[in-house]
Design a protein around this motif. Structure first.
Motif, PDB file in Angstrom:
ATOM      1  N   TYR A   7      -6.411   1.001  -3.332  1.00 29.11           N
ATOM      2  CA  TYR A   7      -6.209   0.750  -4.761  1.00 29.11           C
ATOM      3  C   TYR A   7      -7.527   0.834  -5.520  1.00 29.11           C
ATOM      4  N   LYS A  17       1.699   2.036  -3.331  1.00 30.48           N
ATOM      5  CA  LYS A  17       0.495   2.079  -4.166  1.00 30.48           C
ATOM      6  C   LYS A  17       0.449   0.905  -5.154  1.00 30.48           C
ATOM      7  N   GLN A  72      -8.501   3.505  -8.495  1.00 28.08           N
ATOM      8  CA  GLN A  72      -8.889   3.088  -9.844  1.00 28.08           C
ATOM      9  C   GLN A  72     -10.261   3.644 -10.227  1.00 28.08           C
ATOM     10  N   THR A  98       0.817  -1.207   0.000  1.00 26.90           N
ATOM     11  CA  THR A  98       0.000   0.000   0.000  1.00 26.90           C
ATOM     12  C   THR A  98       0.854   1.261   0.000  1.00 26.90           C
ATOM     13  N   PRO A 141      -0.921  -2.825  -5.982  1.00 28.09           N
ATOM     14  CA  PRO A 141      -2.022  -3.705  -5.575  1.00 28.09           C
ATOM     15  C   PRO A 141      -1.576  -5.122  -5.259  1.00 28.09           C
TER      16      PRO A 141
END
Length: 223
Positions: free
Chosen positions: A175, A67, A179, A64, A69
Motif C-alpha cells: 500500500y 489492495k 501511494q 492486501t 490498507p
C-alpha cells in the motif's frame, strides 16, 4: 471508554465542570444518560463500519489481495480528513485511481456526523495487517527515513498531529509503495485543494527506488 464521539465528549465536559451544582441523584441520572448516549453512538459507529468490513476487515486489518490498507489504529483526525477528501473528490477522483474511486463510491452518502463517528471507531480497532515479505537494508532505511520522512511522520513512523502527518507503521508495504507511486505520477496530491498531498508529492519525487525500498523496510520493522 476510549471511543468518545465529540457530541458526547462536550456533554461530559459540561457535566464535569458543573458537577458541584448538582445533587447526587441528579448526577447519577446524568451519568446514566451519558452512558446510554455513549452506547448508542458506539453502536451506530459499529453499524457504519459494517460497510467497510468486506475490504478493510472486521478489525481494520486490511486486505492486501483487495489492495485495501490496514486502517486499525490510524489517528481519528487523519481518517476524518481522508474521508472528507474522498467525499468531496479531493482524493479518489483521478481516472487512474481505481481504489480511490471505489472508496468515493462507498463513502459518498456519509454526513459530517457519520465521518466523525466512523473515524473515532476505526481509530480504536486493534487489527493488524498480515505479514508481508519485505527485503531491504535496515541501517540505510533508518538513515533515509530519518532524513526524508521522520521530521513529519515521527522517528518511528508513529505520525505527528502537529504536522498533520499520519502514522505509517502498520500499513502494508504494498500500500505504501502504491501511494508513493501515486504521488509521483500525480494520481494523488494533484488536486488544487490538497495542500498536504502536494507536499507529499514533492517529497516522493526526491526519493529513489533503492531509498524507498530501504525506507519501507525500516517502516515495516516499526509494527
Amino acid at each position: 471508554m476510549r471511543f468518545l464521539p465529540p457530541s458526547i465528549a462536550i456533554f461530559w465536559k459540561s457535566l464535569s465542570k458543573n458537577i458541584c451544582r448538582f445533587s447526587l441523584p441528579n448526577i447519577a441520572y446524568c451519568v446514566v444518560i451519558f452512558l446510554g448516549a455513549f452506547e448508542a453512538s458506539a453502536s451506530e459507529a459499529e453499524k457504519l463500519y459494517q460497510t467497510c468490513v468486506a475490504c478493510h476487515g472486521q478489525k481494520g486489518e486490511g486486505n492486501t489481495a483487495l489492495k485495501s490498507p490496514a486502517i486499525a489504529g490510524m489517528q481519528a483526525w487523519y481518517l476524518e480528513r481522508q474521508l472528507a477528501h474522498f467525499i468531496s473528490g479531493i482524493r479518489g477522483s483521478h481516472p487512474q485511481d481505481a481504489q480511490g474511486q471505489q472508496m468515493r463510491a462507498m463513502v459518498s452518502q456519509l454526513n459530517d456526523k457519520d465521518v466523525i463517528a466512523l473515524a473515532a471507531y476505526v481509530s480504536n480497532l486493534s487489527g493488524k495487517a498480515a505479514p508481508e515479505k519485505v527485503a531491504g537494508d535496515l541501517k540505510n532505511g533508518s538513515r533515509y527515513y530519518q532524513a526524508k520522512c521522520g521530521a513529519c511522520h515521527g522517528g518511528k513512523a508513529e505520525g505527528n498531529e502537529s504536522f498533520k502527518a499520519p502514522k505509517l507503521a502498520g500499513l502494508q508495504n504494498t500500500y505504501l509503495k502504491r501511494q508513493m507511486s501515486n504521488f509521483v505520477s500525480g494520481i494523488r496530491g494533484k488536486h488544487p485543494d490538497d495542500k498536504l498531498g502536494k507536499q507529499m508529492a514533492m517529497m516522493a519525487k526526491v526519493v529513489s527506488e533503492k531509498e524507498l525500498n530501504d525506507i519501507l523496510y525500516y517502516i515495516a520493522q516499526q509494527r
